[in-house]
Design a protein around this motif. Sequence first.
Motif, PDB file in Angstrom:
ATOM      1  N   LYS A  64       0.855  -1.193   0.000  1.00 49.64           N
ATOM      2  CA  LYS A  64       0.000   0.000   0.000  1.00 49.64           C
ATOM      3  C   LYS A  64       0.885   1.234   0.000  1.00 49.64           C
ATOM      4  O   LYS A  64       1.903   1.269   0.679  1.00 49.64           O
TER       5      LYS A  64
ATOM      6  N   HIS B  90      -2.370  -8.548  -6.505  1.00 57.90           N
ATOM      7  CA  HIS B  90      -2.331  -7.518  -5.477  1.00 57.90           C
ATOM      8  C   HIS B  90      -2.334  -8.202  -4.121  1.00 57.90           C
ATOM      9  O   HIS B  90      -2.890  -9.280  -3.967  1.00 57.90           O
TER      10      HIS B  90
ATOM     11  N   ARG C 135      -4.034  -8.626  -0.990  1.00 57.74           N
ATOM     12  CA  ARG C 135      -5.463  -8.434  -0.741  1.00 57.74           C
ATOM     13  C   ARG C 135      -5.735  -7.381   0.335  1.00 57.74           C
ATOM     14  O   ARG C 135      -6.590  -6.514   0.149  1.00 57.74           O
TER      15      ARG C 135
ATOM     16  N   ASP D 262      -3.828  -4.892   1.350  1.00 57.53           N
ATOM     17  CA  ASP D 262      -3.436  -3.577   0.843  1.00 57.53           C
ATOM     18  C   ASP D 262      -4.498  -3.041  -0.132  1.00 57.53           C
ATOM     19  O   ASP D 262      -4.830  -1.858  -0.129  1.00 57.53           O
ATOM     20  N   TRP D 263      -5.020  -3.905  -0.954  1.00 55.09           N
ATOM     21  CA  TRP D 263      -6.050  -3.551  -1.927  1.00 55.09           C
ATOM     22  C   TRP D 263      -7.337  -3.119  -1.207  1.00 55.09           C
ATOM     23  O   TRP D 263      -7.948  -2.121  -1.561  1.00 55.09           O
TER      24      TRP D 263
ATOM     25  N   TRP E 297      -7.207   0.372   0.265  1.00 59.30           N
ATOM     26  CA  TRP E 297      -7.414   1.423  -0.720  1.00 59.30           C
ATOM     27  C   TRP E 297      -8.912   1.727  -0.844  1.00 59.30           C
ATOM     28  O   TRP E 297      -9.323   2.880  -0.842  1.00 59.30           O
TER      29      TRP E 297
END
Length: 99
Positions: free
Chosen positions: A34, A49, A51, A53-54, A57
């Motif tokens: 991130k 990605h 998960r 960190d995604w 967002w």
Amino acid sequence: SITKERTEVVLQGTSSLDPNDPTAVWEEYDFKCKPGDLKRRPCFITPYHYRLDWLMWFAAFQTYEQNEWVIHLAGKLLAQEEETLSLMATNPFAGRAPP
């Protein structure tokens, strides 16, 4: 589309006995990919990605009531749960008392 501004959720903890004290030092939990520290080289893991960190967002676009899992994540970080900490890039409280 890409926006010109980006809101980020930042998770921090403190060892201060009074978190409202203006002298309390707050330390940030870093995520593996991130965006965070501007001096850190960006993470490239195409086409996948991380998960968590995604999800962080997307959590920034809504309130915590719409993303209750963020509260559970914070609780697991406060408890220094090893499985949860393994998802993070750094634990600022490693080897110390929990925040």
